[in-house]
Motif scaffolding. Structure first.
Motif, PDB file in Angstrom:
ATOM      1  N   GLU A 107      -1.098   4.920   7.127  1.00 16.51           N
ATOM      2  CA  GLU A 107      -1.595   3.571   6.881  1.00 16.51           C
ATOM      3  C   GLU A 107      -2.064   2.923   8.173  1.00 16.51           C
ATOM      4  O   GLU A 107      -3.087   2.247   8.224  1.00 16.51           O
ATOM      5  N   GLU A 108      -1.325   3.157   9.253  1.00 19.35           N
ATOM      6  CA  GLU A 108      -1.723   2.597  10.544  1.00 19.35           C
ATOM      7  C   GLU A 108      -3.065   3.156  10.988  1.00 19.35           C
ATOM      8  O   GLU A 108      -3.927   2.431  11.504  1.00 19.35           O
ATOM      9  N   ASN A 148      -5.970   1.736   8.757  1.00 18.95           N
ATOM     10  CA  ASN A 148      -6.275   0.335   9.016  1.00 18.95           C
ATOM     11  C   ASN A 148      -7.076   0.138  10.293  1.00 18.95           C
ATOM     12  O   ASN A 148      -7.612  -0.947  10.536  1.00 18.95           O
ATOM     13  N   SER A 185       0.835  -1.199   0.000  1.00 21.52           N
ATOM     14  CA  SER A 185       0.000   0.000   0.000  1.00 21.52           C
ATOM     15  C   SER A 185       0.861   1.235   0.000  1.00 21.52           C
ATOM     16  O   SER A 185       1.894   1.298   0.675  1.00 21.52           O
ATOM     17  N   GLU A 234     -10.226  -4.590   2.136  1.00 22.12           N
ATOM     18  CA  GLU A 234     -10.038  -6.012   1.861  1.00 22.12           C
ATOM     19  C   GLU A 234     -11.252  -6.816   2.306  1.00 22.12           C
ATOM     20  O   GLU A 234     -11.769  -7.667   1.586  1.00 22.12           O
ATOM     21  N   TRP A 240      -4.864   0.455  -0.344  1.00 17.11           N
ATOM     22  CA  TRP A 240      -6.058  -0.365  -0.063  1.00 17.11           C
ATOM     23  C   TRP A 240      -5.997  -0.780   1.400  1.00 17.11           C
ATOM     24  O   TRP A 240      -5.170  -1.601   1.780  1.00 17.11           O
ATOM     25  N   ASN A 241      -6.842  -0.204   2.248  1.00 13.36           N
ATOM     26  CA  ASN A 241      -6.729  -0.523   3.674  1.00 13.36           C
ATOM     27  C   ASN A 241      -7.388  -1.865   3.998  1.00 13.36           C
ATOM     28  O   ASN A 241      -8.039  -2.491   3.170  1.00 13.36           O
ATOM     29  N   GLN A 242      -7.217  -2.318   5.234  1.00 10.18           N
ATOM     30  CA  GLN A 242      -7.703  -3.645   5.625  1.00 10.18           C
ATOM     31  C   GLN A 242      -9.225  -3.742   5.564  1.00 10.18           C
ATOM     32  O   GLN A 242      -9.779  -4.790   5.218  1.00 10.18           O
ATOM     33  N   LEU A 283      -4.987  -7.027  -0.814  1.00 10.56           N
ATOM     34  CA  LEU A 283      -4.188  -5.913  -1.323  1.00 10.56           C
ATOM     35  C   LEU A 283      -3.477  -6.314  -2.613  1.00 10.56           C
ATOM     36  O   LEU A 283      -3.435  -5.547  -3.581  1.00 10.56           O
TER      37      LEU A 283
END
Length: 426
Positions: free
Chosen positions: A43-44, A47, A36, A70, A65-67, A77
């Motif tokens: 990002e942290e 997510n 990502s 998904e 693409w964050n969690q 990802l």
């Protein structure tokens, strides 16, 4: 909740699209990377969110693409990276295409709306969808951040509230109809009573006059009565009187059935209902519609049919709806409609079966027959409420509606109702 504040807050932290994160060696953004391109701190944060967040390159290719994305869209990802957003998200019920959404976000800085996204396992979900234009001062390339929040439960609740409001409106209309019918019925019954009372008197007068007229005809020869020979009118006049009487009785019966149908019955669901009589009354109300729709109409009543417990007017409403649907399904007058009653002693159920030889029901429509506002005849004025209301009434009576249909061959609807136990047995 308005999530636009979120984008304003994270603007300074956005790192998607920087040269250090973009592989352009083959002219395709991110195709060689399964990582990502959010900056690590961002990002942290992303997510941790329950909402799906997607980073997009200048041409709409996925670069982050964050969690939650998904889980929501059912793609890892690795599977999502580098693919065009338009190919990855199946978007429905949106005023704009995915490409148009990105164009509008680039022009206006952000776009916000509602849409249906195809999510994991092929399901469809309503989302609040926000797309934010992202461009750092030192770069010419424009990137995007897509944010999707699942609002399906809210949309379902909204639709249920709308349906409830529609039912209230429909109930008000039925109440107004009942008032109107009562007034009209009174105005019809008054002159009809004169016909019913006076015609028998005229019949008796004719019978008294006929011997005198017979003697006159024997002595003087045939003569004209109403422009026709007496010899012909002698046998015709009694038939005319009988027709007038039968017509007046039919008017009275129709008005009575209409008043009963429109009456607000506050006595509940604990009546003993004669199903055969209920079907006959319903047929009286729709007889003209049936005659116009089909020249091949058949009625069959079962003998010794046990009563059911419920509300006569509500059951008539169901029967009328089923007959109306059958009439509307026909394409030609030589196609048949059949209604019959039966008793399944083993199941302890009284059944009303309505069969037509019409267009049938498409297989994809079968699961939605009882959905409020679902109709295959919207262009012809269908509201999609008829079977939904009918299903509710049948359930109130502890019964069920079952459909069997073959496209282009017709439909059979079976209404099953629990028979009232004989006296002394519950």
């Amino acid at each position: 909740m308005n999530f636009l504040w979120f984008f304003d807050m994270i603007d300074p932290c956005l790192k998607i699209g920087s040269r250090s994160c973009t592989d352009r060696r083959d002219g395709r953004e991110g195709r060689t990377m399964a990582k990502s391109k959010f900056s690590p701190p961002l990002e942290e944060v992303l997510n941790l969110l329950d909402e799906a967040v997607i980073g997009l390159g200048p041409h709409g290719a996925i670069v982050a693409w964050n969690q939650a994305a998904e889980q929501f869209y059912g793609l890892s990802l690795t599977e999502a990276m580098g693919k065009p957003l338009a190919d990855t998200l199946a978007v429905e019920d949106c005023l704009l295409t995915t490409a148009q959404v990105l164009q509008e976000a680039e022009r206006s800085n952000r776009w916000r709306g509602e849409a249906v996204h195809r999510v994991a396992d092929g399901r469809r979900a309503w989302v609040e969808w926000v797309v934010k234009r992202v461009q750092r001062p030192e770069e010419k390339a424009v990137h995007f951040l897509s944010f999707a929040r699942n609002i399906s439960e809210w949309k379902i609740a909204e639709e249920r509230a709308r349906q409830h409001q529609q039912q209230i409106i429909q109930a008000d209309k039925m109440l107004a109809l009942g008032t109107l019918v009562s007034g009209v019925a009174h105005e019809i019954n008054n002159p009809n009573n004169f016909i019913m009372l006076n015609t028998p008197i005229l019949q008796e007068a004719w019978e008294s006059m006929r011997p005198i007229l017979d003697r006159h005809a024997e002595e003087e020869g045939d003569f004209l009565v109403g422009g026709l020979d007496y010899s012909e009118m002698r046998d015709t006049i009694p038939l005319l009187f009988s027709g007038v009487v039968e017509g007046a009785k039919r008017i009275k019966r129709i008005v009575g059935d209409l008043k009963n149908f429109a009456r607000t019955d506050a006595s509940g669901m604990d009546h003993e209902v004669d199903v055969n009589a209920g079907v006959q009354s319903a047929l009286t109300l729709v007889s003209n519609l049936v005659k116009k729709a089909s020249r091949n109409f058949k009625v069959e009543f079962a003998d010794d049919l046990p009563p059911v417990r419920g509300n006569t007017q509500r059951l008539q409403q169901v029967i009328i709806n089923l007959l109306q649907n059958a009439c509307q399904a026909l394409e030609r007058q030589d196609q048949a409609i059949e209604i019959r009653t039966a008793f399944d002693a083993k199941a302890g159920e009284v059944k009303i079966i309505v069969r037509d030889e019409g267009v049938g029901i498409p297989p994809e429509a079968m699961p939605h027959l009882f959905d409020p506002f679902y109709t295959t005849r919207r262009e012809r004025g269908g509201t999609g409420l008829g079977l939904s209301v009918a299903s509710s009434i049948v359930q109130e009576h502890g019964g069920r509606l079952e459909f069997q249909s073959t496209p282009k061959r017709g439909t059979t609807v079976t209404l099953s109702l629990p028979a009232k136990p004989p006296a002394g047995r519950g």
